[in-house]
Write an enzyme that holds these catalytic residues in place. Structure first.
Site, PDB file in Angstrom:
ATOM      1  N   ARG A  66       0.829  -1.205   0.000  1.00 57.82           N
ATOM      2  CA  ARG A  66       0.000   0.000   0.000  1.00 57.82           C
ATOM      3  C   ARG A  66       0.864   1.256   0.000  1.00 57.82           C
ATOM      4  O   ARG A  66       0.358   2.361   0.142  1.00 57.82           O
ATOM      5  CB  ARG A  66      -0.950   0.002   1.210  1.00 57.82           C
ATOM      6  CG  ARG A  66      -2.032  -1.059   1.105  1.00 57.82           C
ATOM      7  CD  ARG A  66      -3.038  -1.008   2.243  1.00 57.82           C
ATOM      8  NE  ARG A  66      -4.132  -1.930   1.980  1.00 57.82           N
ATOM      9  CZ  ARG A  66      -4.078  -3.236   2.217  1.00 57.82           C
ATOM     10  NH1 ARG A  66      -2.965  -3.754   2.744  1.00 57.82           N
ATOM     11  NH2 ARG A  66      -5.104  -4.014   1.937  1.00 57.82           N
ATOM     12  N   LYS A  90       5.020   4.861  -2.834  1.00 55.27           N
ATOM     13  CA  LYS A  90       6.403   5.106  -3.246  1.00 55.27           C
ATOM     14  C   LYS A  90       7.040   3.846  -3.825  1.00 55.27           C
ATOM     15  O   LYS A  90       7.891   3.918  -4.706  1.00 55.27           O
ATOM     16  CB  LYS A  90       7.215   5.630  -2.066  1.00 55.27           C
ATOM     17  CG  LYS A  90       6.802   7.029  -1.625  1.00 55.27           C
ATOM     18  CD  LYS A  90       7.665   7.536  -0.478  1.00 55.27           C
ATOM     19  CE  LYS A  90       7.259   8.935  -0.060  1.00 55.27           C
ATOM     20  NZ  LYS A  90       8.088   9.460   1.052  1.00 55.27           N
ATOM     21  N   ASP A 141      10.397  -7.587   0.678  1.00 57.45           N
ATOM     22  CA  ASP A 141      10.596  -7.424   2.112  1.00 57.45           C
ATOM     23  C   ASP A 141      11.979  -6.832   2.269  1.00 57.45           C
ATOM     24  O   ASP A 141      12.952  -7.340   1.685  1.00 57.45           O
ATOM     25  CB  ASP A 141      10.479  -8.744   2.865  1.00 57.45           C
ATOM     26  CG  ASP A 141      10.404  -8.515   4.377  1.00 57.45           C
ATOM     27  OD1 ASP A 141       9.667  -7.605   4.796  1.00 57.45           O
ATOM     28  OD2 ASP A 141      11.064  -9.242   5.124  1.00 57.45           O
TER      29      ASP A 141
END
Length: 212
Positions: free
Chosen positions: A11, A14, A75
């Site tokens: 979400r 950027k 991640d």
């Protein structure tokens, strides 16, 4: 030829813009990126993996299975030498609440208060996964996980208004500026996530060429 929709399991706008810039720089067209806010909500598994790669792959598998779209997930975090590579996979919730950048950065700086400059080495790390829908036990070439690293050091006070997370306290090797003081294009060319995303470009270009 219609554009291929690819889900970016985030979400964070950027992160979408970052992948868009990487694709543009590589002259890849025919990909339409969508974020989690652009698709129906689905259960998102907690990030419980012991490595960045495990977490990225789990998020990409969930996104592809839930939406039927190719899914990119990352991640990332920071590994600090003086803290035995921590915060690592706990970077986003180092201070106890997920995504509280100011608190996470303040805690990190507090933990390094007495660490001399020559021992403040660190690396940003990013694992990015691309999973195509329908992948499972026999995923084969339908899953790919790549890794990028960006070495530098932790400065003693935040500088710069760009980026997010630990960017204001990370000074890359060979730079006088922190990551938060770099332009988006400068950061893309050198950063951990930029390096990892660039490794996904050939697969994404192939998706666009096939139109599936």
């Amino acid at each position: 030829m219609s554009e291929v929709r690819v889900l970016v399991a985030s979400r964070n706008a950027k992160k979408l813009r970052e992948l868009e810039r990487v694709l543009i720089a590589a002259d890849v067209s025919g990909i339409a990126l969508v974020g989690l806010d652009d698709v129906p909500a689905y259960p998102e598994a907690p990030e419980t993996g012991a490595t960045f790669e495990e977490n990225a792959l789990a998020k990409a598998r969930d996104g592809a299975a839930a939406t039927g779209l190719p899914c990119v997930a990352d991640d990332s975090g920071i590994e600090v030498d003086a803290l035995n590579a921590m915060p690592g996979v706990l970077s986003a919730r180092w201070a106890g609440r997920h995504g509280d950048d100011e608190a996470n950065t303040a805690l990190l700086l507090g933990q390094l208060t007495d660490v001399p400059d020559e021992r403040r080495g660190a690396a940003f790390v990013s694992a990015c996964a691309l999973v195509l829908p329908g992948s499972g036990q026999d995923a084969g070439d339908r899953e790919i996980v790549v890794r990028g690293e960006w070495r530098g050091e932790i400065v003693r006070a935040p500088r710069g208004a760009g980026g997010f997370g630990y960017d204001p306290v990370f000074r890359p090797e060979g730079e006088d500026r922190t990551s938060a003081e770099l332009s988006p294009q400068e950061k893309d060319a050198a950063s951990h996530r930029g390096k990892a995303l660039a490794l996904l470009v050939p697969r994404l270009a192939d998706l666009a060429a096939r139109g599936d």
